[in-house]
Design an enzyme around this catalytic site. Structure first.
Site, PDB file in Angstrom:
ATOM      1  N   HIS A 169      24.385  45.063  27.950  1.00 54.31           N
ATOM      2  CA  HIS A 169      25.436  45.450  28.879  1.00 54.31           C
ATOM      3  C   HIS A 169      26.350  46.486  28.228  1.00 54.31           C
ATOM      4  O   HIS A 169      26.755  46.331  27.074  1.00 54.31           O
ATOM      5  CB  HIS A 169      26.233  44.204  29.279  1.00 54.31           C
ATOM      6  CG  HIS A 169      27.092  44.381  30.483  1.00 54.31           C
ATOM      7  ND1 HIS A 169      26.603  44.821  31.686  1.00 54.31           N
ATOM      8  CD2 HIS A 169      28.428  44.167  30.674  1.00 54.31           C
ATOM      9  CE1 HIS A 169      27.585  44.862  32.575  1.00 54.31           C
ATOM     10  NE2 HIS A 169      28.706  44.479  31.982  1.00 54.31           N
ATOM     11  N   GLU A 218      20.757  43.201  29.872  1.00 55.94           N
ATOM     12  CA  GLU A 218      22.197  43.071  30.074  1.00 55.94           C
ATOM     13  C   GLU A 218      22.816  41.894  29.310  1.00 55.94           C
ATOM     14  O   GLU A 218      23.816  42.034  28.614  1.00 55.94           O
ATOM     15  CB  GLU A 218      22.489  42.907  31.570  1.00 55.94           C
ATOM     16  CG  GLU A 218      22.045  44.045  32.451  1.00 55.94           C
ATOM     17  CD  GLU A 218      23.050  45.170  32.537  1.00 55.94           C
ATOM     18  OE1 GLU A 218      24.086  45.098  31.858  1.00 55.94           O
ATOM     19  OE2 GLU A 218      22.797  46.124  33.288  1.00 55.94           O
ATOM     20  N   SER A 235      29.353  47.982  35.801  1.00 61.71           N
ATOM     21  CA  SER A 235      29.728  46.573  35.792  1.00 61.71           C
ATOM     22  C   SER A 235      30.629  46.287  37.000  1.00 61.71           C
ATOM     23  O   SER A 235      30.213  46.502  38.128  1.00 61.71           O
ATOM     24  CB  SER A 235      30.380  46.205  34.463  1.00 61.71           C
ATOM     25  OG  SER A 235      30.444  44.807  34.309  1.00 61.71           O
TER      26      SER A 235
END
Length: 521
Positions: free
Chosen positions: A429, A329, A200
């Site tokens: 995610h 995600e 990320s």
């Protein structure tokens, strides 16, 4: 490697600032026998960024006499209770927030083991290395030294402040890598075999560092997972600074902002960056248009290049780079809206800012055609635009560059079976993080992977990073032009060409700065 029964005394390593004493911990949590890792936590790599140093470049920490205890995590730049987050990342109070943590199987200079420096995520405004998901004992078990770092976050780390150096959080990354070069040999690491890795915002940090001149020579490879790329313009960053200063009743410069207490800055930061609850088209359009509100930005000095230019032509573009994302995600971000399902799909995409040509091209890809609802379509488009499009974009740019190193691509595709009630049925995610750390037993993993995540998949995901750090090759064919083949981390693991076809459909022919930052335009 020492075994559990060999742990008669705590390990001691001398750093440039002084000696530190860690602990021996079993590589398999709770194991009474088997290999152990020497773990050192909370070692300062720079002086406490308080007072006059809050908005300054990181400064050397003071040396200490005797042996410093390194059995507990140090203070974190993240402050306060963040509530339930995808990754449990704890806040620890205190001033010495710039610190590193080290896991090693052999704390001795003769070991010369590969090193991974992990940069945590959190959108550049939150996150902490003090997470059970970032436990590095599996890397130590497999002959790799793992280092996790903290860095200044949010406005303090990345806000535009007249009179202060820009990108202070990025300067912290550089300073931590300098600490690794100076000290990691004593922990058994090889300073010539340092891989920077992150997920990320941490993945975005990896891409950014390839373009940072001060980081050149400090690492030999990069591994970016679900890279979140901040794309604020200098004008937008300056506008946010003025907004925060107005709310705080101070001038928008170092003198004014430096007079505010840290807690007040963090409170005001939330007010200038907190997004509204998703209202589908308007808010997603804003996210795609503006990107992350705070993060590293090209300032012409510390970060002279944007992420695309840095990875393809930057001072460290020559290093090998592995790129990955999770398939879904942002698919869990939105709830069903029947009214949206009645809207034409092309109209939905146009409302999100896609050009007519991009909308048509994207809607024709098989993956998108299989999307059942318009809400899922929005999630798929946001996933491709914010995260997945960076993979073919960077792979293409590096493939066309005469100076860029080899690139590998992969996708994390596994999710809990549809029959498992209460588990997420998408590869969202952060869902790959416990797999890459081989910590499927860590607290909170069931929130992203259900109650029975496959160990064989963790072996594959974790093993790819171990091999990359050790050999400079994750174990599959390189991606020369953004079409693969990509490794698909699923059950079974496989390779696939054009694995990022829907994301690649968002890319315009030209790579102007705006197009590279905002794939929907």
């Amino acid at each position: 490697m020492k075994t559990v029964s060999d742990r008669a005394s705590r390990p001691v390593v001398r750093t440039a600032a002084g000696a530190v004493r860690g602990t021996w911990e079993p590589c398999s949590p709770g194991a009474a026998e088997g290999p152990s890792a020497a773990v050192f936590r909370g070692i300062p790599y720079a002086a406490a960024p308080v007072g006059a140093l809050r908005f300054a470049a990181p400064q050397p920490c003071e040396a200490w006499d005797g042996i410093r205890d390194a059995s507990a995590f140090g203070p974190t730049p993240q402050r306060g209770d963040t509530g339930i987050t995808l990754i449990p990342e704890h806040s620890i109070p205190g001033d010495d927030t710039l610190n590193v943590n080290v896991w090693t199987p052999a704390p001795e200079a003769s070991a010369k083991l590969p090193v991974i420096v992990w940069i945590h995520g959190g959108g550049f405004i939150s996150g902490s290395p003090a997470s059970p998901w970032y436990d590095g004992r599996a890397f130590a078990r497999d002959g790799v030294v793992l280092v996790t770092i903290s860095y200044r976050l949010g406005f303090i780390g990345f806000g535009s402040v007249d009179g202060a150096p820009a990108n202070r959080g990025a300067l912290d990354w550089v300073r931590s890598l300098e600490w690794v070069q100076q000290n990691i040999a004593g922990f058994g690491g090889d300073p010539d075999r340092v891989t920077i890795a992150g997920q990320s915002a941490g993945g975005g940090a990896v891409l950014t560092l390839l373009g940072v001149p001060a980081a050149e020579g400090l690492f030999a490879a990069g591994y970016a997972m679900s890279a979140a790329v901040a794309a604020p313009s200098l004008d937008a960053a300056a506008a946010r600074t003025r907004h925060l200063a107005r709310l705080g009743g101070v001038t928008p410069d170092l003198a004014g902002l430096g007079s505010l207490p840290e807690a007040r800055i963090i409170e005001l930061q939330r007010r200038i960056t907190a997004p509204a609850a998703p209202r589908i088209l308007r808010d997603v359009h804003g996210m795609l248009r503006d990107g992350l509100m705070i993060g590293p930005l090209p300032d012409g000095d510390v970060v002279p290049l944007d992420a695309l230019q840095g990875t393809s032509h930057g001072p460290s573009a020559h290093v090998p780079l592995a790129l990955s994302t999770a398939d879904d995600e942002l698919m869990g971000m939105f709830t069903p809206r029947p009214i949206l399902d009645r809207a034409p799909r092309r109209a939905v995409l146009r409302a999100l800012g896609a050009s007519a040509a991009v909308a048509d091209r994207w809607l024709e890809t098989p993956e998108v055609q299989a999307t059942a609802s318009s809400v899922a379509l929005v999630g798929r488009y946001a996933t491709d635009a914010v995260f997945r499009s960076w993979v073919p974009r960077v792979a293409r740019a590096r493939g066309a560059s005469a100076v860029a190193g080899t690139t590998w691509t992969s996708r994390y595709s596994w999710h809990a079976p549809d029959t498992e009630a209460g588990a997420p049925h998408f590869a969202g995610h952060c869902s790959d993080v416990p797999f890459v750390f081989d910590r499927l037993d860590a607290v909170g993993v069931e929130r992203v992977a259900g109650t029975a995540p496959p160990q064989a998949l963790a072996d594959a995901v974790h093993g790819a990073l171990v091999r990359f750090a050790r050999d400079g090759d994750p174990g599959w064919e390189a991606d020369r032009d953004g079409t693969g083949p990509a490794r698909i981390f699923d059950v079974p693991v496989r390779e696939q060409r054009d694995a990022y076809a829907s994301a690649a459909a968002l890319l315009e022919a030209s790579h102007s700065r705006d197009a590279s930052a905002h794939p929907s335009r």
